[in-house]
Design a protein around this motif. Structure first.
Motif, PDB file in Angstrom:
ATOM      1  N   PHE A   1      13.886   6.227 -28.556  1.00  0.00           N
ATOM      2  CA  PHE A   1      14.754   6.248 -29.742  1.00  0.00           C
ATOM      3  C   PHE A   1      15.403   4.883 -30.011  1.00  0.00           C
ATOM      4  O   PHE A   1      15.340   4.356 -31.128  1.00  0.00           O
ATOM      5  CB  PHE A   1      15.833   7.316 -29.555  1.00  0.00           C
ATOM      6  N   LEU A   2      16.025   4.299 -29.002  1.00  0.00           N
ATOM      7  CA  LEU A   2      16.721   3.024 -29.202  1.00  0.00           C
ATOM      8  C   LEU A   2      15.742   1.895 -29.503  1.00  0.00           C
ATOM      9  O   LEU A   2      16.039   0.992 -30.301  1.00  0.00           O
ATOM     10  CB  LEU A   2      17.574   2.686 -27.982  1.00  0.00           C
ATOM     11  N   LYS A   3      14.582   1.922 -28.892  1.00  0.00           N
ATOM     12  CA  LYS A   3      13.551   0.925 -29.157  1.00  0.00           C
ATOM     13  C   LYS A   3      13.096   1.016 -30.610  1.00  0.00           C
ATOM     14  O   LYS A   3      12.959  -0.004 -31.298  1.00  0.00           O
ATOM     15  CB  LYS A   3      12.369   1.125 -28.220  1.00  0.00           C
ATOM     16  N   HIS A   4      12.894   2.224 -31.099  1.00  0.00           N
ATOM     17  CA  HIS A   4      12.480   2.413 -32.484  1.00  0.00           C
ATOM     18  C   HIS A   4      13.576   1.962 -33.448  1.00  0.00           C
ATOM     19  O   HIS A   4      13.292   1.384 -34.501  1.00  0.00           O
ATOM     20  CB  HIS A   4      12.117   3.868 -32.733  1.00  0.00           C
TER      21      HIS A   4
ATOM     22  N   GLU B   1      13.445  -1.813 -33.551  1.00  0.00           N
ATOM     23  CA  GLU B   1      12.275  -2.247 -34.313  1.00  0.00           C
ATOM     24  C   GLU B   1      12.496  -2.094 -35.816  1.00  0.00           C
ATOM     25  O   GLU B   1      11.927  -2.839 -36.618  1.00  0.00           O
ATOM     26  CB  GLU B   1      11.042  -1.455 -33.881  1.00  0.00           C
ATOM     27  N   ALA B   2      13.327  -1.149 -36.199  1.00  0.00           N
ATOM     28  CA  ALA B   2      13.644  -0.928 -37.610  1.00  0.00           C
ATOM     29  C   ALA B   2      14.766  -1.835 -38.101  1.00  0.00           C
ATOM     30  O   ALA B   2      15.171  -1.759 -39.266  1.00  0.00           O
ATOM     31  CB  ALA B   2      14.034   0.532 -37.823  1.00  0.00           C
ATOM     32  N   GLY B   3      15.276  -2.697 -37.223  1.00  0.00           N
ATOM     33  CA  GLY B   3      16.331  -3.625 -37.611  1.00  0.00           C
ATOM     34  C   GLY B   3      17.733  -3.124 -37.340  1.00  0.00           C
ATOM     35  O   GLY B   3      18.702  -3.662 -37.879  1.00  0.00           O
TER      36      GLY B   3
END
Length: 223
Positions: free
Chosen positions: A32-35, A38-40
């Motif tokens: 979740f946190l990685k995504h 990645e989304a800014g």
């Protein structure tokens, strides 16, 4: 002077590494946190976390496990919790939700990052809250207004678009089903005349649409 952009998260889902009775929620290990990054949206960029209510699937990522301790996931954010909602859980004897409050809510208070807000609180010029009680006594929904357009994030005011046609259909998780039904019926009637984008927190994709009249009732339509 230009107003700084707010970076707001509404509800934080289930969270990782949390022991839950529900097997679908238990000890999750998701990116979740990685995504988000990645989304800014790195953790430190979030300045506000809004909690519509304090159930397990809405507060989990309020905290994360760090060196064996639950700490706020978003250390630069103020976590906004409805004062009525918080008061309810201080007296409610719900053993099932007690671990949720202990690992996902109390640590943000202990860290000094939680603010109790009223049912009509305004976060900024574009974002405010409105009371939608029933699912829990202090449940709130999130109102977004910008450039002449309006939207509402429902939280658990509704769980499925079928409840727009049948607001009397209740969730088994509603604290007060009679009140939830009344709140939902009033909301649906209001939205049918408001041309407001309704964003159903639990709706399957596409989760955003409009409430329109359908004979003597209502239905959900996606733009």
């Amino acid at each position: 002077m230009e107003t700084p952009t707010k970076r707001i998260i509404v509800d934080t889902c289930v969270g990782n590494e949390k022991k839950r009775d529900n097997p679908f929620f238990n000890n999750l290990q998701t990116p979740f946190l990685k995504h988000m990054e990645e989304a800014g949206w790195p953790r430190d960029s979030v300045d506000t976390v809004l909690c519509t209510h304090l159930h397990v699937d809405h507060v989990g990522w309020n905290t994360m496990l760090e060196n064996g301790k639950w700490v706020p996931t978003f250390p630069q954010a103020r976590y906004l919790v409805g004062a009525r909602e918080w008061a309810h859980w201080q007296t409610e004897e719900d053993g099932g939700n007690a671990p949720v409050l202990a690992d996902s809510v109390q640590p943000i208070f202990d860290a000094g990052l939680a603010d109790l807000i009223n049912d009509d609180h305004m976060i900024c010029e574009e974002v405010s809250v409105r009371p939608t009680p029933g699912h829990t006594p202090g449940h709130i929904s999130i109102v977004i207004s910008s450039k002449g357009e309006n939207a509402i994030i429902t939280g658990d005011l509704m769980h499925h678009p079928s409840q727009i046609a049948h607001p009397e259909w209740s969730s088994g998780f509603d604290t007060n089903q009679k009140q939830a039904n009344h709140t939902r019926a009033s909301f649906v009637a209001e939205m049918a005349d408001a041309n407001t984008l309704v964003i159903g927190t639990h709706f399957a994709t596409p989760a955003a649409g409009r409430v329109v009249r359908d004979g003597e009732g209502y239905r959900f339509t996606v733009d």
